[in-house]
Design a protein around this motif. Structure first.
Motif, PDB file in Angstrom:
ATOM      1  N   PRO A  61       0.826  -1.214   0.000  1.00 47.45           N
ATOM      2  CA  PRO A  61       0.000   0.000   0.000  1.00 47.45           C
ATOM      3  C   PRO A  61       0.862   1.266   0.000  1.00 47.45           C
ATOM      4  O   PRO A  61       2.032   1.245   0.413  1.00 47.45           O
ATOM      5  CB  PRO A  61      -0.787  -0.109   1.306  1.00 47.45           C
ATOM      6  CG  PRO A  61      -0.717  -1.539   1.710  1.00 47.45           C
ATOM      7  CD  PRO A  61       0.599  -2.032   1.204  1.00 47.45           C
ATOM      8  N   TYR A  62       0.261   2.346  -0.441  1.00 50.88           N
ATOM      9  CA  TYR A  62       0.842   3.680  -0.330  1.00 50.88           C
ATOM     10  C   TYR A  62       0.059   4.439   0.728  1.00 50.88           C
ATOM     11  O   TYR A  62      -1.175   4.425   0.741  1.00 50.88           O
ATOM     12  CB  TYR A  62       0.739   4.447  -1.651  1.00 50.88           C
ATOM     13  CG  TYR A  62       1.554   3.890  -2.791  1.00 50.88           C
ATOM     14  CD1 TYR A  62       2.795   4.433  -3.129  1.00 50.88           C
ATOM     15  CD2 TYR A  62       1.075   2.823  -3.557  1.00 50.88           C
ATOM     16  CE1 TYR A  62       3.538   3.922  -4.194  1.00 50.88           C
ATOM     17  CE2 TYR A  62       1.804   2.304  -4.613  1.00 50.88           C
ATOM     18  CZ  TYR A  62       3.033   2.870  -4.932  1.00 50.88           C
ATOM     19  OH  TYR A  62       3.764   2.365  -5.977  1.00 50.88           O
ATOM     20  N   LEU A  63       0.779   5.121   1.609  1.00 52.43           N
ATOM     21  CA  LEU A  63       0.150   5.950   2.622  1.00 52.43           C
ATOM     22  C   LEU A  63       0.527   7.402   2.392  1.00 52.43           C
ATOM     23  O   LEU A  63       1.716   7.739   2.338  1.00 52.43           O
ATOM     24  CB  LEU A  63       0.586   5.525   4.030  1.00 52.43           C
ATOM     25  CG  LEU A  63       0.075   6.399   5.178  1.00 52.43           C
ATOM     26  CD1 LEU A  63      -1.453   6.295   5.300  1.00 52.43           C
ATOM     27  CD2 LEU A  63       0.749   6.011   6.495  1.00 52.43           C
ATOM     28  N   PHE A  64      -0.464   8.252   2.240  1.00 52.97           N
ATOM     29  CA  PHE A  64      -0.251   9.695   2.135  1.00 52.97           C
ATOM     30  C   PHE A  64      -0.606  10.290   3.494  1.00 52.97           C
ATOM     31  O   PHE A  64      -1.767  10.345   3.886  1.00 52.97           O
ATOM     32  CB  PHE A  64      -1.082  10.279   0.993  1.00 52.97           C
ATOM     33  CG  PHE A  64      -0.596   9.828  -0.359  1.00 52.97           C
ATOM     34  CD1 PHE A  64       0.335  10.580  -1.067  1.00 52.97           C
ATOM     35  CD2 PHE A  64      -1.047   8.636  -0.908  1.00 52.97           C
ATOM     36  CE1 PHE A  64       0.808  10.153  -2.300  1.00 52.97           C
ATOM     37  CE2 PHE A  64      -0.583   8.203  -2.144  1.00 52.97           C
ATOM     38  CZ  PHE A  64       0.348   8.964  -2.845  1.00 52.97           C
ATOM     39  N   GLU A  65       0.427  10.711   4.213  1.00 53.52           N
ATOM     40  CA  GLU A  65       0.322  11.079   5.609  1.00 53.52           C
ATOM     41  C   GLU A  65       0.558  12.579   5.789  1.00 53.52           C
ATOM     42  O   GLU A  65       1.218  13.227   4.954  1.00 53.52           O
ATOM     43  CB  GLU A  65       1.368  10.282   6.408  1.00 53.52           C
ATOM     44  CG  GLU A  65       1.404  10.518   7.897  1.00 53.52           C
ATOM     45  CD  GLU A  65       0.100  10.151   8.577  1.00 53.52           C
ATOM     46  OE1 GLU A  65      -0.813  11.010   8.553  1.00 53.52           O
ATOM     47  OE2 GLU A  65      -0.010   9.040   9.120  1.00 53.52           O
ATOM     48  N   LEU A  66       0.002  13.132   6.858  1.00 51.80           N
ATOM     49  CA  LEU A  66       0.298  14.510   7.227  1.00 51.80           C
ATOM     50  C   LEU A  66       1.814  14.701   7.221  1.00 51.80           C
ATOM     51  O   LEU A  66       2.547  13.915   7.830  1.00 51.80           O
ATOM     52  CB  LEU A  66      -0.282  14.807   8.608  1.00 51.80           C
ATOM     53  CG  LEU A  66      -0.058  16.220   9.155  1.00 51.80           C
ATOM     54  CD1 LEU A  66      -0.852  17.234   8.344  1.00 51.80           C
ATOM     55  CD2 LEU A  66      -0.457  16.274  10.634  1.00 51.80           C
ATOM     56  N   GLY A  67       2.289  15.748   6.543  1.00 52.22           N
ATOM     57  CA  GLY A  67       3.705  15.891   6.256  1.00 52.22           C
ATOM     58  C   GLY A  67       4.630  15.673   7.440  1.00 52.22           C
ATOM     59  O   GLY A  67       5.614  14.926   7.354  1.00 52.22           O
TER      60      GLY A  67
ATOM     61  N   VAL B 235       7.781   9.936  11.366  1.00 52.71           N
ATOM     62  CA  VAL B 235       7.352   9.069  12.467  1.00 52.71           C
ATOM     63  C   VAL B 235       6.880   7.728  11.926  1.00 52.71           C
ATOM     64  O   VAL B 235       7.219   6.664  12.461  1.00 52.71           O
ATOM     65  CB  VAL B 235       6.230   9.739  13.282  1.00 52.71           C
ATOM     66  CG1 VAL B 235       5.729   8.807  14.380  1.00 52.71           C
ATOM     67  CG2 VAL B 235       6.720  11.041  13.888  1.00 52.71           C
ATOM     68  N   LYS B 236       6.090   7.758  10.846  1.00 45.63           N
ATOM     69  CA  LYS B 236       5.607   6.511  10.268  1.00 45.63           C
ATOM     70  C   LYS B 236       6.759   5.683   9.709  1.00 45.63           C
ATOM     71  O   LYS B 236       6.736   4.442   9.788  1.00 45.63           O
ATOM     72  CB  LYS B 236       4.573   6.799   9.171  1.00 45.63           C
ATOM     73  CG  LYS B 236       3.251   7.366   9.694  1.00 45.63           C
ATOM     74  CD  LYS B 236       2.573   6.419  10.654  1.00 45.63           C
ATOM     75  CE  LYS B 236       1.160   6.869  11.018  1.00 45.63           C
ATOM     76  NZ  LYS B 236       1.141   8.124  11.803  1.00 45.63           N
ATOM     77  N   ASN B 237       7.770   6.343   9.149  1.00 44.12           N
ATOM     78  CA  ASN B 237       8.925   5.599   8.645  1.00 44.12           C
ATOM     79  C   ASN B 237       9.638   4.846   9.760  1.00 44.12           C
ATOM     80  O   ASN B 237      10.196   3.768   9.544  1.00 44.12           O
ATOM     81  CB  ASN B 237       9.913   6.554   7.962  1.00 44.12           C
ATOM     82  CG  ASN B 237       9.452   6.970   6.577  1.00 44.12           C
ATOM     83  OD1 ASN B 237       8.673   6.272   5.928  1.00 44.12           O
ATOM     84  ND2 ASN B 237       9.913   8.118   6.113  1.00 44.12           N
TER      85      ASN B 237
ATOM     86  N   PRO C 278       7.434   0.150   9.982  1.00 43.99           N
ATOM     87  CA  PRO C 278       8.417  -0.332   8.995  1.00 43.99           C
ATOM     88  C   PRO C 278       7.849  -1.330   8.009  1.00 43.99           C
ATOM     89  O   PRO C 278       8.529  -1.688   7.035  1.00 43.99           O
ATOM     90  CB  PRO C 278       9.494  -0.981   9.879  1.00 43.99           C
ATOM     91  CG  PRO C 278       8.773  -1.380  11.128  1.00 43.99           C
ATOM     92  CD  PRO C 278       7.739  -0.319  11.344  1.00 43.99           C
ATOM     93  N   TRP C 279       6.621  -1.802   8.229  1.00 46.53           N
ATOM     94  CA  TRP C 279       6.008  -2.719   7.264  1.00 46.53           C
ATOM     95  C   TRP C 279       5.628  -2.011   5.957  1.00 46.53           C
ATOM     96  O   TRP C 279       5.375  -2.658   4.958  1.00 46.53           O
ATOM     97  CB  TRP C 279       4.777  -3.388   7.866  1.00 46.53           C
ATOM     98  CG  TRP C 279       3.788  -2.441   8.483  1.00 46.53           C
ATOM     99  CD1 TRP C 279       2.755  -1.791   7.876  1.00 46.53           C
ATOM    100  CD2 TRP C 279       3.770  -2.022   9.852  1.00 46.53           C
ATOM    101  NE1 TRP C 279       2.084  -0.997   8.768  1.00 46.53           N
ATOM    102  CE2 TRP C 279       2.683  -1.117   9.999  1.00 46.53           C
ATOM    103  CE3 TRP C 279       4.543  -2.322  10.966  1.00 46.53           C
ATOM    104  CZ2 TRP C 279       2.362  -0.517  11.215  1.00 46.53           C
ATOM    105  CZ3 TRP C 279       4.222  -1.729  12.173  1.00 46.53           C
ATOM    106  CH2 TRP C 279       3.144  -0.845  12.296  1.00 46.53           C
ATOM    107  N   LEU C 280       5.585  -0.668   5.985  1.00 46.52           N
ATOM    108  CA  LEU C 280       5.366   0.097   4.762  1.00 46.52           C
ATOM    109  C   LEU C 280       6.715   0.563   4.235  1.00 46.52           C
ATOM    110  O   LEU C 280       7.483   1.191   4.976  1.00 46.52           O
ATOM    111  CB  LEU C 280       4.475   1.309   5.049  1.00 46.52           C
ATOM    112  CG  LEU C 280       3.027   1.031   5.457  1.00 46.52           C
ATOM    113  CD1 LEU C 280       2.331   2.330   5.840  1.00 46.52           C
ATOM    114  CD2 LEU C 280       2.263   0.320   4.348  1.00 46.52           C
TER     115      LEU C 280
END
Length: 406
Positions: A75-81, A86-88, A92-94
């Motif tokens: 999947p692609y996640l478009f996250e608040l900039g 933090v998500k990275n 780590p599964w993305l």
């Protein structure tokens, strides 16, 4: 079976990696079945299901973040900039290059020039991800839109189709890991009923009960509360489906619905109590509601249908209504997962469109019986098993409980 709510090095509890893979695979199987190249998800519960990520409730209705699930690949996640880094680190599964800054238009609140540019950027980002996945020429599902992104999609050149069925059909069968989380959420609500049953008494307001439940749930492991209903006395019939600041009085019925989430997965769980004493009419109404919910539970098994379950309940006319539409929401069933209302929906209103029950489905069955100023409501959560069903809501409901007896 429920285990502890924290991770442990001495017990195998939830295999989250397995659960994440299961959910993405379910979506991609539906994309192939429904001949779509990808699904673009704006609904927060769909984003959580697909990406196994979340942001606070403050972002729920603002089109702040979204997700794309292609027919193959991650999947692609478009996250608040400012949350991308933090998500990275924490998700780590993305793949890191699949977590990208979103361009939120805040439902138009940012002003005409700003949201116009933001919508254009969103469309460009969506098309780029679709091209990278090799599916840009295929039908692309979208789950929900506001008028701003709708206008942008119209001129995008993409073949946009309804993507909700992909998600509902993916989410309807839960994995063992999802079911374990759901049962743990129910066990938290079990404990909350013990706590709150000691606080139901004359002089306490419905809103006091709701506040106490919110605090208890959040302090005992819930990460979200969709809502809490508390309805008392003459407000209990007809059913208002919300709470107020009304003060509970002696001799009244009080019914409560707990909708808390543990690690994303929810409950919807009604119980009814009497305050100080119970009249015979109140006991009779409660017994009818209990008998109706028990009859519907007995109809749950693999191969049965939602119509089989709904037919165990009284008709609208037997409940005092002119038609099933007017009685909707009183005797009803609904799937529960990351959302409180998912497939299957069970109601006499939809008897002409039955869904076959399968192992791995999870839903709530709720009934209501009212007369005069008294209403009784009971709800049980059910898992469809290979051989029948399992009731996972364990607070006793065989008899009407009297709180603060006098």
């Amino acid at each position: 079976m429920t285990l502890g709510i924290m991770q442990s090095d001495v017990e195998q509890r939830i295999d989250f990696a397995k659960m994440r893979k299961y959910k993405v695979t379910r979506i991609q199987e539906q994309l192939a079945k429904q001949d779509m190249g990808a699904v673009v998800l704006f609904d927060p519960d769909n984003v959580r299901y697909a990406s196994s990520t979340a942001l606070g409730e403050w972002a729920r209705d603002k089109y702040m973040r979204w997700c794309i699930v292609p027919r193959e690949g991650d999947p692609y996640l478009f996250e608040l900039g400012s949350a991308v880094k933090v998500k990275n680190i924490l998700a780590p599964w993305l793949p890191q290059d699949h977590v990208r800054p979103s361009s939120p238009w805040n439902r138009g609140a940012s002003g005409p020039g700003c949201f116009d540019n933001a919508v254009k950027a969103t469309i460009t980002n969506i098309k780029t991800a679709l091209k990278q996945s090799g599916v840009s020429e295929m039908p692309i599902g979208v789950d929900m839109v506001d008028m701003y992104i709708l206008e942008g999609l119209k001129g995008s050149g993409l073949n946009i189709v309804n993507g909700w069925d992909v998600m509902w059909d993916a989410r309807i069968i839960k994995s063992p890991e999802e079911l374990a989380l759901i049962e743990t959420a129910a066990s938290i609500a079990d404990g909350c009923y013990q706590y709150i049953s000691e606080r139901i008494r004359p002089g306490v307001r419905e809103s006091d009960i709701v506040a106490d439940i919110y605090g208890w749930l959040l302090s005992h492991g819930c990460d979200r509360v969709t809502g809490v209903n508390c309805v008392s006395g003459p407000r209990s019939n007809p059913h208002p489906h919300d709470y107020s600041d009304r003060m509970i009085r002696p001799g009244e019925l009080v019914f409560i619905d707990i909708m808390g989430h543990y690690l994303g997965y929810g409950t919807c769980y009604y119980r009814t109590f009497a305050t100080t004493k119970a009249t015979q009419r109140q006991k009779d109404l409660y017994q009818k509601a209990y008998d109706w919910v028990q009859a519907s539970i007995e109809a749950v098994r693999p191969g049965a249908t939602t119509t089989d379950v709904a037919n165990t309940w009284p008709t609208a006319k037997e409940l005092g209504f002119s038609d099933e539409l007017s009685a909707m929401g009183l005797c009803v069933g609904h799937g529960i997962g990351v959302s409180i209302h998912e497939k299957p929906i069970i109601s006499r209103l939809f008897n002409d469109y039955p869904t076959v029950l399968e192992p791995g489905m999870h839903f709530a069955l709720e009934t209501f019986c009212g007369e005069g100023g008294d209403g009784a409501r009971i709800e049980q959560q059910i898992i469809v098993t290979e051989t029948g069903n399992k009731v996972i809501t364990q607070w006793p409901c065989e008899e009407l409980m009297v709180c603060a007896p006098r």
